[in-house]
Design a protein around this motif. Structure first.
Motif, short mmCIF file in Angstrom:
data_model
loop_
_atom_site.label_atom_id
_atom_site.label_comp_id
_atom_site.label_asym_id
_atom_site.label_seq_id
_atom_site.Cartn_x
_atom_site.Cartn_y
_atom_site.Cartn_z
N CYS A 10 45.26 46.26 44.31
CA CYS A 10 45.86 45.09 45.24
C CYS A 10 46.50 44.12 44.11
O CYS A 10 46.04 44.29 42.86
N SER A 11 47.04 43.19 44.49
CA SER A 11 47.70 42.09 43.59
C SER A 11 46.33 41.37 42.72
O SER A 11 46.69 41.14 41.58
N LYS A 12 45.58 41.15 43.38
CA LYS A 12 44.06 40.49 42.66
C LYS A 12 43.91 41.28 41.71
O LYS A 12 43.29 41.00 40.76
N CYS A 13 43.65 42.64 41.88
CA CYS A 13 43.08 43.62 40.90
C CYS A 13 43.79 43.66 39.75
O CYS A 13 43.47 43.56 38.49
N LYS A 15 46.06 41.19 38.68
CA LYS A 15 45.96 39.90 38.17
C LYS A 15 44.69 39.88 37.19
O LYS A 15 44.72 39.42 36.19
N THR A 16 43.64 40.58 37.80
CA THR A 16 42.34 40.31 36.84
C THR A 16 42.35 41.08 35.82
O THR A 16 42.11 40.52 34.75
N LYS A 64 36.85 38.25 43.51
CA LYS A 64 37.83 37.33 43.13
C LYS A 64 38.24 37.44 41.76
O LYS A 64 37.67 38.14 41.01
N VAL A 65 39.38 36.90 41.29
CA VAL A 65 40.16 36.89 40.14
C VAL A 65 39.33 36.04 39.22
O VAL A 65 39.21 34.72 39.47
N ASP A 67 38.26 33.46 36.09
CA ASP A 67 39.28 32.60 35.27
C ASP A 67 39.00 32.91 33.65
O ASP A 67 37.91 33.54 33.60
#
Length: 77
Positions: A10-13, A15-16, A64-65, A67
């Motif tokens: 997924c996009s969050k994965c 991005k992580t 969650k991604v 920080d």
């Protein structure tokens, strides 16, 4: 250090993975970064929500991604 990013793509994965690789590069830290997309392997960690981050076998974050501040804290330990 081995960093595993658990997620099915997924996009969050994604991005992580990007954020973790950015912090490692900027801070000059060597680590093996592996993306785990196999649902069975993800469930073996007890993770039900992705993305998740596992460092040296220990689940650090779920759902969650992270920080950059969180990532720096993990890699400095």
């Amino acid at each position: 250090m081995k960093i595993e990013i658990l997620g099915t793509g997924c996009s969050k994965c994604n991005k992580t993975k990007e954020v973790i690789e950015k912090v490692l590069k900027n801070d000059g830290v060597e680590a093996e970064v592996v993306k785990i997309e196999d649902v069975e392997k993800i469930l073996n960690y007890g993770v039900m929500i992705t993305p998740a981050v596992v460092i040296d076998g220990e689940v650090k974050l779920v759902g969650k991604v992270p920080d950059e501040k969180e990532i720096r804290k993990w890699i400095s330990q």
